[in-house]
Design an enzyme around this catalytic site. Structure first.
Site, PDB file in Angstrom:
ATOM      1  N   HIS A   6       0.866  -1.184   0.000  1.00  0.00           N
ATOM      2  CA  HIS A   6       0.000   0.000   0.000  1.00  0.00           C
ATOM      3  C   HIS A   6       0.904   1.236   0.000  1.00  0.00           C
ATOM      4  CE1 HIS A   6      -2.766   2.990   1.819  1.00  0.00           C
ATOM      5  NE2 HIS A   6      -3.753   2.203   1.452  1.00  0.00           N
ATOM      6  N   ASP A  17       3.082  -4.538   8.072  1.00  0.00           N
ATOM      7  CA  ASP A  17       1.889  -3.721   7.902  1.00  0.00           C
ATOM      8  C   ASP A  17       0.701  -4.670   8.041  1.00  0.00           C
ATOM      9  OD1 ASP A  17      -0.365  -2.520   6.915  1.00  0.00           O
ATOM     10  OD2 ASP A  17       0.599  -1.669   5.135  1.00  0.00           O
ATOM     11  N   GLN A  57      -4.450  -5.216   6.893  1.00  0.00           N
ATOM     12  CA  GLN A  57      -5.426  -6.163   6.342  1.00  0.00           C
ATOM     13  C   GLN A  57      -5.373  -7.518   7.037  1.00  0.00           C
ATOM     14  OE1 GLN A  57      -7.765  -5.264   4.432  1.00  0.00           O
ATOM     15  NE2 GLN A  57      -6.992  -3.307   3.703  1.00  0.00           N
ATOM     16  N   LYS A  67     -10.400  -0.779  10.544  1.00  0.00           N
ATOM     17  CA  LYS A  67     -10.556  -2.018   9.769  1.00  0.00           C
ATOM     18  C   LYS A  67     -10.830  -3.200  10.704  1.00  0.00           C
ATOM     19  CE  LYS A  67      -7.245  -0.395   6.274  1.00  0.00           C
ATOM     20  NZ  LYS A  67      -8.032   0.075   5.127  1.00  0.00           N
ATOM     21  N   CYS A 119      -4.833   2.310  -3.672  1.00  0.00           N
ATOM     22  CA  CYS A 119      -3.610   2.878  -3.053  1.00  0.00           C
ATOM     23  C   CYS A 119      -2.448   1.906  -3.169  1.00  0.00           C
ATOM     24  CB  CYS A 119      -3.836   3.272  -1.599  1.00  0.00           C
ATOM     25  SG  CYS A 119      -5.100   4.520  -1.398  1.00  0.00           S
TER      26      CYS A 119
HETATM   27  N1  7TS Z   1      -1.680  -0.712   4.601  1.00  0.00           N
HETATM   28  C1  7TS Z   1      -2.577  -1.516   4.023  1.00  0.00           C
HETATM   29  C2  7TS Z   1      -2.191  -2.908   3.627  1.00  0.00           C
HETATM   30  C3  7TS Z   1      -3.883  -1.044   3.826  1.00  0.00           C
HETATM   31  O1  7TS Z   1      -4.782  -1.859   3.259  1.00  0.00           O
HETATM   32  C4  7TS Z   1      -4.221   0.268   4.221  1.00  0.00           C
HETATM   33  C5  7TS Z   1      -5.572   0.853   3.958  1.00  0.00           C
HETATM   34  C6  7TS Z   1      -3.248   1.046   4.837  1.00  0.00           C
HETATM   35  C7  7TS Z   1      -1.979   0.529   5.003  1.00  0.00           C
HETATM   36  C8  7TS Z   1      -3.526   2.407   5.360  1.00  0.00           C
HETATM   37  O2  7TS Z   1      -4.400   2.346   6.426  1.00  0.00           O
HETATM   38  P1  7TS Z   1      -4.994   3.668   7.086  1.00  0.00           P
HETATM   39  O3  7TS Z   1      -6.031   3.181   8.023  1.00  0.00           O
HETATM   40  O4  7TS Z   1      -3.865   4.354   7.772  1.00  0.00           O
HETATM   41  O5  7TS Z   1      -5.545   4.492   5.961  1.00  0.00           O
HETATM   42  N2  7TS Z   1      -6.237   0.260   2.861  1.00  0.00           N
HETATM   43  C9  7TS Z   1      -7.348   0.691   2.261  1.00  0.00           C
HETATM   44  C10 7TS Z   1      -7.952  -0.020   1.226  1.00  0.00           C
HETATM   45  O6  7TS Z   1      -7.550  -1.073   0.784  1.00  0.00           O
HETATM   46  N3  7TS Z   1      -9.033   0.655   0.801  1.00  0.00           N
HETATM   47  O7  7TS Z   1      -9.144   1.768   1.536  1.00  0.00           O
HETATM   48  C11 7TS Z   1      -8.099   1.797   2.439  1.00  0.00           C
END
Ligand code: 7TS
Length: 421
Positions: free
Chosen positions: A137, A214, A217, A240, A378
């Site tokens: 990401h 990370d 997910q 999430k 992303c």
């Molecule tokens: N890393 C991964 C693997 C992610 O899927 C996401 C967010 C992030 C980092 C960033 O997370 P945040 O909560 O700091 O924004 N992924 C997604 C997605 O797949 N669709 O919307 C956000």
């Protein structure tokens, strides 16, 4: 911890979870969209919130609201107590050794930026290497690019194969005594791949590198034990994991966190300030400058209680059944191609349809009440790797049902009908 799903396996229908009963915990799942029952399949972007989380946040504002670690008045003490109880819940959830290793952040993005800036900024020297993967990401790419630019470190990328698996021979080839940090997704958001993180951590440590996972997910889909994994940093987002937005976690090994400089300066992260010298606070407060997201933190504690009561292994198993069912049905749709066919996947079905832009798929599905995400997720390098501008992505949570998967497939058939005319 990791579970395999083969894309051509059809699993038995019997769900281990009382899904219909659990769905009643989520008020929004009764919503209608464009006159249709909501089929929410965008859980990788954010999950819906159970009533207990919503009520906990409301109760905090109605009955407790006060700033923490400050006043000696009753509300401030109560707020502090609940905030620190949430930290203990996170510690248990990740099986960290100590609450000193649990830092509250805004989310995965801030957790990774903290490590890149503080650990990377203090450790990386010209020519040192940062090893990431081709399925990251943007949150696990850009912070490393920023710190590489500042320090003269070099970013190396482990490529992925056509199935969306890391090419592990390349990982081992790229790993060297110059590698300072390896930062990889536990689970890919664009492909669903579950990475062989145990092997990555073992090899990285043998090469003298630290490892950041990370877990954005992963945390909602499989139990995570940071001691068993032996990772050095683990990042995830509350939103999430059925918790509010704006709250996340960074786990860090205590010895590393001790040696790292603060990420941001301000209130709460200090013991004493004078114009000549400031003494920083102890862990974890050294990394929590300013008034934090108190309501969100307490909400995260409630979400973790909820998830543990339902049971992550059963949730993950149900999601894999949905994924297997969705995969089998998707493969029978003419012109549909699944992007991300790793042998070990979690909860994500990315796909394209011949001759139809993913945004058109998303728009028509929305009119059928089916919420998915379309775009680059992303993870633009993943799209580049497959030569695609975008994919459509359905992502499952434990509250989804086989009937919802069937509604997804029916809506995809509608897309094909529309484009046939
Ligand atoms: N890393 C991964 C693997 C992610 O899927 C996401 C967010 C992030 C980092 C960033 O997370 P945040 O909560 O700091 O924004 N992924 C997604 C997605 O797949 N669709 O919307 C956000």
């Amino acid at each position: 911890m990791t579970r395999a799903v083969s894309i051509d396996v059809t699993r038995p229908a019997a769900p281990a979870l009382p899904v219909e009963k659990l769905r009643a915990d989520f008020p929004i799942l009764d919503a209608r969209v464009h006159g249709r029952p909501l089929v929410y399949l965008d859980n990788a972007a954010t999950t819906q919130k159970p009533r207990i989380v919503i009520d906990t946040v409301r109760r905090y504002y109605e009955e407790i609201n006060a700033n923490i670690h400050r006043g000696i008045h009753a509300l401030s003490e109560l707020a502090t107590q609940e905030y620190e109880q949430a930290r203990e819940k996170v510690r248990r959830f990740l099986n960290a050794r100590s609450t000193r290793e649990i830092i509250f952040t805004r989310g995965t993005t801030e957790s990774i930026n903290l490590v890149a800036s503080s650990f990377g900024g203090s450790r990386l020297k010209h020519g040192d290497e940062i090893l990431i993967s081709g399925m990251e990401h943007h949150s696990n790419i850009v912070p490393w690019q920023l710190i590489a630019e500042q320090t003269g470190a070099v970013l190396k990328v482990v490529p992925i194969d056509d199935r969306g698996e890391l090419i592990m021979e390349e990982f081992h080839r790229l790993l060297s005594s110059r590698t300072t940090i390896v930062a990889v997704a536990h689970v890919s958001n664009a492909l669903g791949t579950v990475n062989p993180v145990e092997e990555i951590i073992r090899a990285a440590h043998a090469a003298g590198a630290v490892v950041l996972l990370d877990g954005a997910q992963a945390a909602a889909h499989m139990p995570v034990d940071v001691q068993a994994l032996n990772c050095d940093f683990y990042a995830f987002s509350g939103h999430k994991l059925y918790a509010p937005t704006g709250i996340g976690v960074l786990y860090g090994r205590e010895a590393l966190l001790e040696a790292m400089p603060p990420y941001q300066g301000g209130g709460d992260m200090i013991k004493a300030v004078s114009f000549e010298k400031t003494i920083y606070n102890d862990l974890p407060y050294k990394f929590e400058a300013g008034t934090p997201n108190i309501a969100g933190t307490i909400g995260l504690g409630a979400a973790i209680d909820y998830v543990q009561a339902v049971g992550l292994p059963a949730m993950g198993a149900h999601e894999l059944e949905l994924l297997a069912h969705a995969t089998a049905r998707a493969l029978a749709v003419p012109g549909l191609r699944i992007i991300g066919t790793a042998r070990n996947k979690a909860s994500v079905l990315s796909f394209v349809l011949d001759g139809i832009h993913p945004h058109d798929i998303g728009t028509i599905l929305d009119h059928e009440g089916v919420a998915i995400r379309t775009g680059h997720h992303c993870a633009m390098p993943v799209m580049t790797r497959y030569g695609l501008p975008a994919t459509a992505r359905a992502s499952f949570a434990f509250y989804n049902t086989r009937a919802e998967v069937d509604a997804l497939i029916a809506a995809i058939e509608t897309v094909r009908e529309v484009f046939r005319q």
